[in-house]
Write a protein that holds these residues in place. Sequence first.
Motif, PDB file in Angstrom:
ATOM      1  N   HIS A 132       0.807  -1.220   0.000  1.00 25.39           N
ATOM      2  CA  HIS A 132       0.000   0.000   0.000  1.00 25.39           C
ATOM      3  C   HIS A 132       0.844   1.276   0.000  1.00 25.39           C
ATOM      4  O   HIS A 132       0.294   2.376  -0.101  1.00 25.39           O
ATOM      5  CB  HIS A 132      -0.910   0.014   1.238  1.00 25.39           C
ATOM      6  N   HIS A 133       2.155   1.139   0.097  1.00 24.88           N
ATOM      7  CA  HIS A 133       2.999   2.310   0.307  1.00 24.88           C
ATOM      8  C   HIS A 133       3.028   3.282  -0.866  1.00 24.88           C
ATOM      9  O   HIS A 133       3.178   4.493  -0.671  1.00 24.88           O
ATOM     10  CB  HIS A 133       4.426   1.880   0.655  1.00 24.88           C
ATOM     11  N   ASN A 134       2.939   2.762  -2.071  1.00 25.73           N
ATOM     12  CA  ASN A 134       3.045   3.640  -3.236  1.00 25.73           C
ATOM     13  C   ASN A 134       1.715   4.244  -3.662  1.00 25.73           C
ATOM     14  O   ASN A 134       1.665   5.026  -4.608  1.00 25.73           O
ATOM     15  CB  ASN A 134       3.658   2.878  -4.418  1.00 25.73           C
ATOM     16  N   ASN A 135       0.661   3.879  -2.948  1.00 26.40           N
ATOM     17  CA  ASN A 135      -0.662   4.410  -3.277  1.00 26.40           C
ATOM     18  C   ASN A 135      -0.897   5.704  -2.511  1.00 26.40           C
ATOM     19  O   ASN A 135      -1.521   5.708  -1.443  1.00 26.40           O
ATOM     20  CB  ASN A 135      -1.738   3.375  -2.945  1.00 26.40           C
ATOM     21  N   LYS A 136      -0.393   6.800  -3.044  1.00 24.10           N
ATOM     22  CA  LYS A 136      -0.528   8.082  -2.355  1.00 24.10           C
ATOM     23  C   LYS A 136      -1.931   8.662  -2.493  1.00 24.10           C
ATOM     24  O   LYS A 136      -2.246   9.685  -1.875  1.00 24.10           O
ATOM     25  CB  LYS A 136       0.523   9.066  -2.866  1.00 24.10           C
ATOM     26  N   GLU A 137      -2.775   7.997  -3.268  1.00 19.24           N
ATOM     27  CA  GLU A 137      -4.172   8.415  -3.381  1.00 19.24           C
ATOM     28  C   GLU A 137      -5.031   7.761  -2.298  1.00 19.24           C
ATOM     29  O   GLU A 137      -6.203   8.121  -2.139  1.00 19.24           O
ATOM     30  CB  GLU A 137      -4.723   8.063  -4.772  1.00 19.24           C
ATOM     31  N   MET A 138      -4.469   6.788  -1.600  1.00 18.80           N
ATOM     32  CA  MET A 138      -5.222   6.136  -0.533  1.00 18.80           C
ATOM     33  C   MET A 138      -5.595   7.169   0.524  1.00 18.80           C
ATOM     34  O   MET A 138      -4.773   7.982   0.930  1.00 18.80           O
ATOM     35  CB  MET A 138      -4.383   5.019   0.083  1.00 18.80           C
ATOM     36  N   LYS A 139      -6.837   7.127   0.954  1.00 12.16           N
ATOM     37  CA  LYS A 139      -7.312   8.111   1.930  1.00 12.16           C
ATOM     38  C   LYS A 139      -6.544   7.970   3.236  1.00 12.16           C
ATOM     39  O   LYS A 139      -6.255   6.877   3.696  1.00 12.16           O
ATOM     40  CB  LYS A 139      -8.807   7.923   2.179  1.00 12.16           C
ATOM     41  N   ARG A 140      -6.212   9.111   3.820  1.00 13.32           N
ATOM     42  CA  ARG A 140      -5.562   9.131   5.122  1.00 13.32           C
ATOM     43  C   ARG A 140      -5.706  10.523   5.703  1.00 13.32           C
ATOM     44  O   ARG A 140      -5.942  11.487   4.976  1.00 13.32           O
ATOM     45  CB  ARG A 140      -4.092   8.723   5.015  1.00 13.32           C
ATOM     46  N   PHE A 141      -5.575  10.628   7.003  1.00 20.69           N
ATOM     47  CA  PHE A 141      -5.602  11.927   7.662  1.00 20.69           C
ATOM     48  C   PHE A 141      -4.158  12.395   7.845  1.00 20.69           C
ATOM     49  O   PHE A 141      -3.419  11.842   8.655  1.00 20.69           O
ATOM     50  CB  PHE A 141      -6.308  11.846   9.022  1.00 20.69           C
ATOM     51  N   GLY A 142      -3.772  13.382   7.060  1.00 16.04           N
ATOM     52  CA  GLY A 142      -2.396  13.847   7.059  1.00 16.04           C
ATOM     53  C   GLY A 142      -2.112  14.838   8.163  1.00 16.04           C
ATOM     54  O   GLY A 142      -2.991  15.295   8.884  1.00 16.04           O
ATOM     55  N   GLY A 143      -0.850  15.177   8.275  1.00 14.25           N
ATOM     56  CA  GLY A 143      -0.401  16.149   9.259  1.00 14.25           C
ATOM     57  C   GLY A 143       1.079  16.416   9.102  1.00 14.25           C
ATOM     58  O   GLY A 143       1.764  15.828   8.260  1.00 14.25           O
ATOM     59  N   TRP A 144       1.581  17.272   9.945  1.00 18.70           N
ATOM     60  CA  TRP A 144       2.954  17.762   9.913  1.00 18.70           C
ATOM     61  C   TRP A 144       3.993  16.654   9.784  1.00 18.70           C
ATOM     62  O   TRP A 144       4.885  16.700   8.940  1.00 18.70           O
ATOM     63  CB  TRP A 144       3.159  18.568  11.194  1.00 18.70           C
ATOM     64  N   TYR A 145       3.880  15.593  10.608  1.00 17.91           N
ATOM     65  CA  TYR A 145       4.917  14.572  10.620  1.00 17.91           C
ATOM     66  C   TYR A 145       4.720  13.501   9.561  1.00 17.91           C
ATOM     67  O   TYR A 145       5.591  12.660   9.375  1.00 17.91           O
ATOM     68  CB  TYR A 145       5.025  13.940  12.015  1.00 17.91           C
ATOM     69  N   GLY A 146       3.602  13.510   8.879  1.00 21.92           N
ATOM     70  CA  GLY A 146       3.420  12.573   7.787  1.00 21.92           C
ATOM     71  C   GLY A 146       3.912  13.127   6.470  1.00 21.92           C
ATOM     72  O   GLY A 146       4.082  12.384   5.500  1.00 21.92           O
ATOM     73  N   HIS A 147       4.181  14.438   6.432  1.00 19.55           N
ATOM     74  CA  HIS A 147       4.620  15.088   5.191  1.00 19.55           C
ATOM     75  C   HIS A 147       6.070  14.716   4.884  1.00 19.55           C
ATOM     76  O   HIS A 147       6.870  14.447   5.788  1.00 19.55           O
ATOM     77  CB  HIS A 147       4.490  16.614   5.339  1.00 19.55           C
ATOM     78  N   ASN A 148       6.399  14.715   3.622  1.00 15.72           N
ATOM     79  CA  ASN A 148       7.742  14.437   3.112  1.00 15.72           C
ATOM     80  C   ASN A 148       8.822  14.999   4.029  1.00 15.72           C
ATOM     81  O   ASN A 148       8.973  16.216   4.174  1.00 15.72           O
ATOM     82  CB  ASN A 148       7.874  15.029   1.709  1.00 15.72           C
ATOM     83  N   LYS A 149       9.574  14.117   4.667  1.00 17.14           N
ATOM     84  CA  LYS A 149      10.552  14.541   5.681  1.00 17.14           C
ATOM     85  C   LYS A 149      11.585  15.505   5.108  1.00 17.14           C
ATOM     86  O   LYS A 149      11.998  16.465   5.782  1.00 17.14           O
ATOM     87  CB  LYS A 149      11.246  13.307   6.259  1.00 17.14           C
ATOM     88  N   GLN A 150      12.016  15.254   3.878  1.00 18.36           N
ATOM     89  CA  GLN A 150      13.053  16.092   3.285  1.00 18.36           C
ATOM     90  C   GLN A 150      12.556  17.501   2.979  1.00 18.36           C
ATOM     91  O   GLN A 150      13.360  18.423   2.812  1.00 18.36           O
ATOM     92  CB  GLN A 150      13.571  15.435   1.993  1.00 18.36           C
ATOM     93  N   ARG A 151      11.242  17.682   2.929  1.00 25.29           N
ATOM     94  CA  ARG A 151      10.675  18.990   2.565  1.00 25.29           C
ATOM     95  C   ARG A 151       9.780  19.559   3.667  1.00 25.29           C
ATOM     96  O   ARG A 151       9.089  20.542   3.464  1.00 25.29           O
ATOM     97  CB  ARG A 151       9.876  18.857   1.264  1.00 25.29           C
ATOM     98  N   ARG A 152       9.838  18.930   4.848  1.00 29.70           N
ATOM     99  CA  ARG A 152       8.917  19.285   5.921  1.00 29.70           C
ATOM    100  C   ARG A 152       9.007  20.759   6.306  1.00 29.70           C
ATOM    101  O   ARG A 152       8.005  21.409   6.577  1.00 29.70           O
ATOM    102  CB  ARG A 152       9.191  18.400   7.144  1.00 29.70           C
TER     103      ARG A 152
END
Length: 426
Positions: free
Chosen positions: A262-282
């Motif tokens: 499931h990791h490459n499915n970035k369209e999968m619904k999820r509740f995002g937030g600060w620490y889930g965002h791309n670490k290199q661009r946080r």
Amino acid sequence: MLFENTREFAKKMDARDPLASYRSEFQFPKVNDKEVIYFTGNSLGLLPKAAKKYVDDVMKDWGEMAVEGHFYAEKPWWDYHERFSKPLSKIVGALPSEVTVMNTLTVNLHMLMVSFYNPTPQRFKIICEEKAFPSDQYMLQTQVKFHGLDPKDAIVEVKRREGEHNLRNEDIIAKINEVGDLLALVLIGGINYYTGQVLDMKAITEAGHKVGAYVGWDLAHAAGNIELSLHEWNADFAAWCSYKYMNAGPGSVSGCFIHEKHHNNKEMKRFGGWYGHNKQRRFLMEPEYDPNEGALGWQSSCTGVLAMAPYLASVEMFDAIGMKAISEKRDLITAYLEFVIKEIATEIGGNFEVITPENKKERGSQLSVLLHGEGRKLFDYLMKEGVIVDWREPAVIRMAPVPLYTRYEDMYEFGQILKKGILSLQ
């Protein structure tokens, strides 16, 4: 092995126990100025002495560095949670990228259901076990209602057969096949909290996938207790608490697993937030959410470093020992406890019944004993004598001989206290 209900035999077992030295790594409460016989590691594990140092290290860095501790502490806070991925993956049988720590157990199950429960008019049912742990029941009920559905229609409970204490794996699989195309999700406790029964997670996961459903596991009583193979079993997701068998302290952070498929499915619904965002661009403060790769992409809030510190101390101990060694002692010491209980029952005619499966593949470090007659009075007696057990209505005591800190001599001593308690109540 031929057991003996004698102190001499128990001491011989302790002398040859390869994990015996780890007992000194834990702090024991005392009753009547004597260390307790602690059987409730399935509810709250004992304090690892190293945990205090790990917490003190964070406090020291906070005091000396303040905000700079995020990047310059000995264990920088901003990626503290990433230290768990490799050792935890070994404990639950996963890839490091499939595991993270965050939140608490029920919160994580809610967060994961955002991704794995998206009902449609054609596929909306959830299968769980009868009398699941109440928090799971409440979580499922409120999730279903959130989607505008009636729990009576959407939630299907697999029941025990009349007169039986444990579920049958074949009944769960039969129910999955019966619900079939209507099934959206299977979400069950891998080990039943009440009886200590271990379910066949591999077979149940396969059955759920065959009918097109997602399959997730609540591993509150399984993680750190039994050997797991979540990646190999192809489970979609799982979550567990850390304060039972993994000794992370009351209410500490939860672990979760999301299979790499499931990791490459970035369209999968999820509740995002600060620490889930791309670490290199946080820290670029970008307006659009771009989830991290792997399980880290399900993070949301900043992680609680002070809560994680005791967990890390314990996880590193598990990593040094390995689940294989823990499991070997678990099977042996649990069998010895069962032997002692049955010996006492035979000796004095105690009216109680072990309702945990006898097959070691179907149980972990827990025996649940149904008390016929003595009931709550016997529980109270044990507690006053320094045997810390867990009471569950209507008349069950749960006992977990945790391999890291329980001695075989404790099993013998418990038997003697149990005998005195029953005789005093007759």
